[in-house]
Design a protein around this motif. Structure first.
Motif, mmCIF file in Angstrom:
data_model
loop_
_atom_site.group_PDB
_atom_site.id
_atom_site.type_symbol
_atom_site.label_atom_id
_atom_site.label_comp_id
_atom_site.label_asym_id
_atom_site.label_seq_id
_atom_site.Cartn_x
_atom_site.Cartn_y
_atom_site.Cartn_z
ATOM 1 N N PRO A 33 -26.120 14.350 60.935
ATOM 2 C CA PRO A 33 -25.925 15.759 60.607
ATOM 3 C C PRO A 33 -26.366 16.693 61.734
ATOM 4 C CG PRO A 33 -27.758 14.859 59.351
ATOM 5 C CD PRO A 33 -27.120 13.711 60.092
ATOM 6 N N PHE A 34 -27.258 16.203 62.590
ATOM 7 C CA PHE A 34 -27.770 17.006 63.695
ATOM 8 C C PHE A 34 -27.326 16.362 64.996
ATOM 9 C CE2 PHE A 34 -30.665 17.359 60.131
ATOM 10 C CZ PHE A 34 -30.747 18.728 59.969
ATOM 11 N N PRO A 35 -26.406 16.988 65.713
ATOM 12 C CA PRO A 35 -25.946 16.383 66.966
ATOM 13 C C PRO A 35 -27.005 16.472 68.051
ATOM 14 C CG PRO A 35 -24.940 18.539 66.656
ATOM 15 C CD PRO A 35 -25.743 18.244 65.409
ATOM 16 N N GLY A 36 -26.840 15.664 69.054
ATOM 17 C CA GLY A 36 -27.746 15.682 70.197
ATOM 18 C C GLY A 36 -27.901 14.297 70.768
ATOM 19 N N ILE A 37 -27.677 14.176 72.043
ATOM 20 C CA ILE A 37 -27.797 12.876 72.700
ATOM 21 C C ILE A 37 -29.204 12.688 73.245
ATOM 22 C CG2 ILE A 37 -26.952 11.458 74.605
ATOM 23 C CD1 ILE A 37 -24.205 12.803 74.154
ATOM 24 N N VAL A 38 -29.721 13.714 73.870
ATOM 25 C CA VAL A 38 -31.079 13.615 74.393
ATOM 26 C C VAL A 38 -32.055 14.185 73.373
ATOM 27 C CG1 VAL A 38 -30.408 13.646 76.823
ATOM 28 C CG2 VAL A 38 -30.877 15.795 75.650
ATOM 29 N N ARG A 39 -33.294 13.731 73.420
ATOM 30 C CA ARG A 39 -34.305 14.101 72.420
ATOM 31 C C ARG A 39 -34.470 15.606 72.282
ATOM 32 N NH1 ARG A 39 -39.946 11.076 72.388
ATOM 33 N NH2 ARG A 39 -38.439 9.411 72.298
ATOM 34 N N LYS A 40 -34.533 16.323 73.413
ATOM 35 C CA LYS A 40 -34.754 17.769 73.368
ATOM 36 C C LYS A 40 -33.610 18.478 72.635
ATOM 37 C CE LYS A 40 -35.648 21.794 76.211
ATOM 38 N NZ LYS A 40 -35.788 22.352 77.536
ATOM 39 N N GLU A 41 -32.391 18.067 72.914
ATOM 40 C CA GLU A 41 -31.228 18.686 72.258
ATOM 41 C C GLU A 41 -31.244 18.413 70.755
ATOM 42 O OE1 GLU A 41 -26.334 18.562 72.663
ATOM 43 O OE2 GLU A 41 -27.546 17.025 73.640
ATOM 44 N N TYR A 42 -31.531 17.169 70.379
ATOM 45 C CA TYR A 42 -31.592 16.809 68.971
ATOM 46 C C TYR A 42 -32.685 17.611 68.259
ATOM 47 C CZ TYR A 42 -32.000 14.029 64.730
ATOM 48 O OH TYR A 42 -32.057 13.645 63.414
ATOM 49 N N LYS A 43 -33.843 17.688 68.904
ATOM 50 C CA LYS A 43 -34.974 18.418 68.335
ATOM 51 C C LYS A 43 -34.620 19.880 68.089
ATOM 52 C CE LYS A 43 -39.718 19.643 69.602
ATOM 53 N NZ LYS A 43 -40.781 19.449 70.591
ATOM 54 N N GLU A 44 -34.004 20.518 69.054
ATOM 55 C CA GLU A 44 -33.599 21.921 68.906
ATOM 56 C C GLU A 44 -32.606 22.082 67.757
ATOM 57 O OE1 GLU A 44 -34.753 24.753 70.373
ATOM 58 O OE2 GLU A 44 -36.289 23.374 71.117
ATOM 59 N N ASN A 45 -31.683 21.143 67.622
ATOM 60 C CA ASN A 45 -30.697 21.224 66.542
ATOM 61 C C ASN A 45 -31.347 21.059 65.173
ATOM 62 O OD1 ASN A 45 -28.510 21.775 68.195
ATOM 63 N ND2 ASN A 45 -28.048 19.616 68.516
ATOM 64 N N VAL A 46 -32.332 20.187 65.073
ATOM 65 C CA VAL A 46 -33.042 20.014 63.795
ATOM 66 C C VAL A 46 -33.766 21.300 63.425
ATOM 67 C CG1 VAL A 46 -34.942 18.797 62.641
ATOM 68 C CG2 VAL A 46 -33.266 17.511 63.951
ATOM 69 N N PHE A 47 -34.334 21.969 64.411
ATOM 70 C CA PHE A 47 -35.073 23.207 64.148
ATOM 71 C C PHE A 47 -34.169 24.401 63.843
ATOM 72 C CE2 PHE A 47 -38.785 21.472 66.727
ATOM 73 C CZ PHE A 47 -39.537 21.213 65.591
ATOM 74 N N HIS A 48 -32.974 24.433 64.409
ATOM 75 C CA HIS A 48 -32.159 25.643 64.312
ATOM 76 C C HIS A 48 -30.880 25.514 63.496
ATOM 77 C CE1 HIS A 48 -34.703 26.366 67.913
ATOM 78 N NE2 HIS A 48 -34.879 27.501 67.261
ATOM 79 N N MET A 49 -30.366 24.318 63.320
ATOM 80 C CA MET A 49 -29.134 24.148 62.553
ATOM 81 C C MET A 49 -29.451 23.982 61.071
ATOM 82 S SD MET A 49 -26.838 21.520 64.832
ATOM 83 C CE MET A 49 -25.547 21.516 63.597
ATOM 84 N N ASN A 50 -28.515 24.349 60.248
ATOM 85 C CA ASN A 50 -28.606 24.095 58.818
ATOM 86 C C ASN A 50 -27.278 23.460 58.389
ATOM 87 O OD1 ASN A 50 -29.709 24.024 56.281
ATOM 88 N ND2 ASN A 50 -29.027 26.078 55.762
ATOM 89 N N PRO A 51 -27.074 22.190 58.764
ATOM 90 C CA PRO A 51 -25.778 21.562 58.472
ATOM 91 C C PRO A 51 -25.555 21.423 56.976
ATOM 92 C CG PRO A 51 -27.339 19.910 59.188
ATOM 93 C CD PRO A 51 -28.017 21.245 59.338
ATOM 94 N N GLN A 52 -24.331 21.592 56.576
ATOM 95 C CA GLN A 52 -23.951 21.451 55.181
ATOM 96 C C GLN A 52 -22.675 20.621 55.106
ATOM 97 O OE1 GLN A 52 -25.538 23.219 52.228
ATOM 98 N NE2 GLN A 52 -27.069 22.883 53.812
ATOM 99 N N VAL A 53 -22.630 19.658 54.203
ATOM 100 C CA VAL A 53 -21.406 18.915 53.956
ATOM 101 C C VAL A 53 -20.556 19.791 53.045
ATOM 102 C CG1 VAL A 53 -20.379 16.830 53.003
ATOM 103 C CG2 VAL A 53 -22.592 16.705 54.173
ATOM 104 N N LYS A 54 -19.420 20.193 53.549
ATOM 105 C CA LYS A 54 -18.516 21.059 52.792
ATOM 106 C C LYS A 54 -17.490 20.195 52.043
ATOM 107 C CE LYS A 54 -19.105 25.024 55.808
ATOM 108 N NZ LYS A 54 -20.497 24.967 55.676
ATOM 109 N N PRO A 55 -16.984 20.682 50.906
ATOM 110 C CA PRO A 55 -16.020 19.888 50.131
ATOM 111 C C PRO A 55 -14.842 19.373 50.959
ATOM 112 C CG PRO A 55 -16.724 21.776 48.856
ATOM 113 C CD PRO A 55 -17.328 21.933 50.230
#
Length: 124
Positions: A33-55
């Motif tokens: 649910p949170f994209p990111g290849i490198v740790r820093k990118e993944y970490k930032e996405n976890v902190f700032h994204m709010n992914p939602q599975v849409k119908p």
């Protein structure tokens, strides 16, 4: 990992429910649910994204209940995460409505899928 783990904050059992949501998301959609290849990118996405599975993103054969479960489990805010009040709130989610939890605990549940005994020869 849940945001509170990545951020080095105190955390409780809800981090496990966050992880469960990530795993179900990966199983259903084939990606994190949170994209990111490198740790820093993944970490930032976890902190700032709010992914939602849409119908519209739910694959054929999956219910809207599972999307609701995933969305509740991967909530960034621990206080709004499904499971914050204990396992009962997860187990009572509509996606698990056909699960007889006592049968699972007592090892009486039948597996919904039993794979065939397949041997692979990796030397060929």
């Amino acid at each position: 990992m849940a945001p509170e783990v990545i951020g080095g904050q105190q955390h409780g059992f809800t981090v496990d429910y966050f992880a469960l949501g990530v795993i179900i998301h990966e199983l259903m959609l084939g990606k994190r649910p949170f994209p990111g290849i490198v740790r820093k990118e993944y970490k930032e996405n976890v902190f700032h994204m709010n992914p939602q599975v849409k119908p519209k993103n739910i694959p054929t054969g999956w219910s809207e209940d599972v999307a609701d479960l995933i969305n509740g489990l991967i909530s960034r805010k621990e206080e709004s995460r499904i499971g914050r009040n204990g396992a009962k709130s997860v187990k009572s989610h509509p996606w698990f409505k056909d699960i007889v939890w006592d049968d699972i605990i007592n090892k009486k549940a039948k597996a919904p899928f039993i794979p065939q005994n397949v041997c692979f020869n990796y030397n060929n």
